[in-house]
Motif scaffolding. Structure first.
Motif, PDB file in Angstrom:
ATOM      1  N   LEU A 148       0.823  -1.207   0.000  1.00  0.00           N
ATOM      2  CA  LEU A 148       0.000   0.000   0.000  1.00  0.00           C
ATOM      3  C   LEU A 148       0.857   1.256   0.000  1.00  0.00           C
ATOM      4  O   LEU A 148       0.546   2.233  -0.694  1.00  0.00           O
ATOM      5  CB  LEU A 148      -0.929  -0.007   1.219  1.00  0.00           C
ATOM      6  N   LYS A 150       3.797   1.623  -1.213  1.00  0.00           N
ATOM      7  CA  LYS A 150       4.429   1.786  -2.533  1.00  0.00           C
ATOM      8  C   LYS A 150       3.413   2.221  -3.586  1.00  0.00           C
ATOM      9  O   LYS A 150       3.684   3.118  -4.392  1.00  0.00           O
ATOM     10  CB  LYS A 150       5.088   0.466  -2.942  1.00  0.00           C
ATOM     11  N   ILE A 151       2.231   1.609  -3.581  1.00  0.00           N
ATOM     12  CA  ILE A 151       1.227   1.915  -4.604  1.00  0.00           C
ATOM     13  C   ILE A 151       0.701   3.338  -4.461  1.00  0.00           C
ATOM     14  O   ILE A 151       0.566   4.068  -5.458  1.00  0.00           O
ATOM     15  CB  ILE A 151       0.073   0.899  -4.519  1.00  0.00           C
ATOM     16  N   PHE A 152       0.414   3.771  -3.240  1.00  0.00           N
ATOM     17  CA  PHE A 152      -0.207   5.073  -3.014  1.00  0.00           C
ATOM     18  C   PHE A 152       0.779   6.131  -2.547  1.00  0.00           C
ATOM     19  O   PHE A 152       0.357   7.225  -2.164  1.00  0.00           O
ATOM     20  CB  PHE A 152      -1.344   4.938  -2.002  1.00  0.00           C
ATOM     21  N   ASP A 153       2.068   5.807  -2.575  1.00  0.00           N
ATOM     22  CA  ASP A 153       3.121   6.754  -2.192  1.00  0.00           C
ATOM     23  C   ASP A 153       2.879   7.316  -0.788  1.00  0.00           C
ATOM     24  O   ASP A 153       2.808   8.524  -0.567  1.00  0.00           O
ATOM     25  CB  ASP A 153       3.207   7.894  -3.217  1.00  0.00           C
ATOM     26  N   LEU A 154       2.774   6.406   0.171  1.00  0.00           N
ATOM     27  CA  LEU A 154       2.529   6.769   1.566  1.00  0.00           C
ATOM     28  C   LEU A 154       3.785   6.531   2.389  1.00  0.00           C
ATOM     29  O   LEU A 154       4.631   5.697   2.035  1.00  0.00           O
ATOM     30  CB  LEU A 154       1.380   5.924   2.139  1.00  0.00           C
ATOM     31  N   GLY A 157       2.164   1.891   5.430  1.00  0.00           N
ATOM     32  CA  GLY A 157       0.876   1.318   5.049  1.00  0.00           C
ATOM     33  C   GLY A 157       0.027   0.869   6.214  1.00  0.00           C
ATOM     34  O   GLY A 157      -0.966   0.143   6.020  1.00  0.00           O
ATOM     35  N   ASN A 159      -2.644   1.619   8.073  1.00  0.00           N
ATOM     36  CA  ASN A 159      -3.759   2.562   8.031  1.00  0.00           C
ATOM     37  C   ASN A 159      -5.083   1.814   7.967  1.00  0.00           C
ATOM     38  O   ASN A 159      -5.132   0.579   8.028  1.00  0.00           O
ATOM     39  CB  ASN A 159      -3.608   3.506   6.836  1.00  0.00           C
ATOM     40  N   LEU A 161      -7.121   1.404   5.476  1.00  0.00           N
ATOM     41  CA  LEU A 161      -7.271   0.568   4.290  1.00  0.00           C
ATOM     42  C   LEU A 161      -6.638  -0.798   4.501  1.00  0.00           C
ATOM     43  O   LEU A 161      -7.201  -1.828   4.096  1.00  0.00           O
ATOM     44  CB  LEU A 161      -6.649   1.265   3.082  1.00  0.00           C
ATOM     45  N   PHE A 250      -6.476   6.306   4.282  1.00  0.00           N
ATOM     46  CA  PHE A 250      -5.019   6.302   4.291  1.00  0.00           C
ATOM     47  C   PHE A 250      -4.437   6.783   5.617  1.00  0.00           C
ATOM     48  O   PHE A 250      -3.218   6.877   5.758  1.00  0.00           O
ATOM     49  CB  PHE A 250      -4.484   7.175   3.153  1.00  0.00           C
TER      50      PHE A 250
END
Length: 307
Positions: A148, A150-154, A157, A159, A161, A250
């Protein structure tokens, strides 16, 4: 004489059957009342201890406050607004993922999959329910959270979600199994009538089979919702444990179950903090009870309509 003997034997057998029928009727009735009394006892225990909490904590502050800091120096704060919203956020997110996947998987297993495929997939799905929640939480930390991020640039992960995805995975076995049973309970002549009118397999599934087992699907959804609401270890490990009000999926969150699990073992006995945790548990109890009552009312309405 032989006729009277046979009649007497039949009367004795009938009396024995009646005795055992009444005996087991009383046993099963007793077990049902034990379940009811246990539920009432839990509710009363939570209610009495929660009332002790509200002797020193304002009810309005408890439900509307968004700051939970019972161990603060000076004046402690006991607001569950943020945690209540976080609980609902994670649970609703989980059901948005699990419901379409669960119903689709159940329909595939019941109506489309070959016997060989069904014999492979069904045990695998049921085995998923046997995986401990701590293992699911660990996988969420080491696999889902980095993905998560990596995919959403957070920055991380951990969180809401992440928690929703893991709870959806945990709810799927129950949802799929109960939905599949409901689909199997649809009378075969419903499908045969649909085919006779020219409908294909997909039209029959979507317009006849699934609408005919709506009550069973609702029961499956409620059982999955109950599993998501009551889960502790997974959300404790994978959601970040932040008590602040989240702005979305997020953000890191902490659910009510996680709060009770974290703090109950360390809180001093008899303090406002101690009794406030019982109030948190009472809120969870009432939410689950209301959801189940609402689901039963809706399901009963569909059953009266023959669905």
């Amino acid at each position: 004489t032989s006729i009277r003997g046979r009649i007497g034997l039949q009367f004795r057998e009938m009396n024995q059957r009646l005795f055992w029928d009444r005996f087991f009727e009383k046993v099963f009735k007793g077990t049902a009342w034990v379940a009811v009394l246990t539920l009432v006892g839990i509710f009363l225990m939570l209610l009495i201890n929660s009332a002790r909490a509200f002797e020193t904590i304002s009810i309005a502050e408890f439900f509307s406050g968004t700051v939970w800091n019972p161990a603060a120096y000076g004046e402690a704060t006991y607001g569950i607004g943020a945690m209540l919203f976080s609980t609902l956020l994670v649970t609703i997110g989980a059901m948005l993922i699990a419901v379409p996947l669960g119903i689709g998987a159940a329909a595939f297993l019941s109506e489309i999959a070959s016997p060989r495929t069904r014999n492979i997939l069904k045990p695998a799905i049921e085995m998923l329910a046997a995986i401990p929640s701590v293992v699911i939480g660990f996988l969420g930390i080491v696999l889902v959270a980095p993905a998560l991020a990596k995919i959403f640039d957070l920055p991380h992960g951990l969180n809401a979600l992440n928690g929703s995805i893991l709870l959806a995975i945990m709810a799927l076995p129950t949802l799929i199994s109960v939905t599949e049973d409901a689909i199997h309970a649809v009378p075969q002549h419903y499908k045969e009538a649909s085919y006779a009118l020219g409908a294909n397999r997909w039209e029959t599934l979507l317009r006849v089979t699934l609408p005919s087992c709506t009550s069973g699907i609702l029961v499956a959804i409620m059982l999955g919702l109950g599993r998501a609401l009551g889960e502790t270890m997974t959300v404790l490990m994978a959601t970040g444990n932040a008590t602040a009000m989240p702005n979305g999926f997020f953000d890191s969150v902490r659910t009510l179950t996680a709060t009770v699990a974290i703090e109950m073992g360390e809180v001093p006995f008899g303090t406002p903090h101690y009794f406030s945790l019982f109030a948190c548990a009472l809120v969870l109890f009432l939410i689950t009870l209301l959801v189940n009552i609402a689901a039963e009312r809706v399901a009963a309405g569909y059953r009266r309509k023959g669905q």
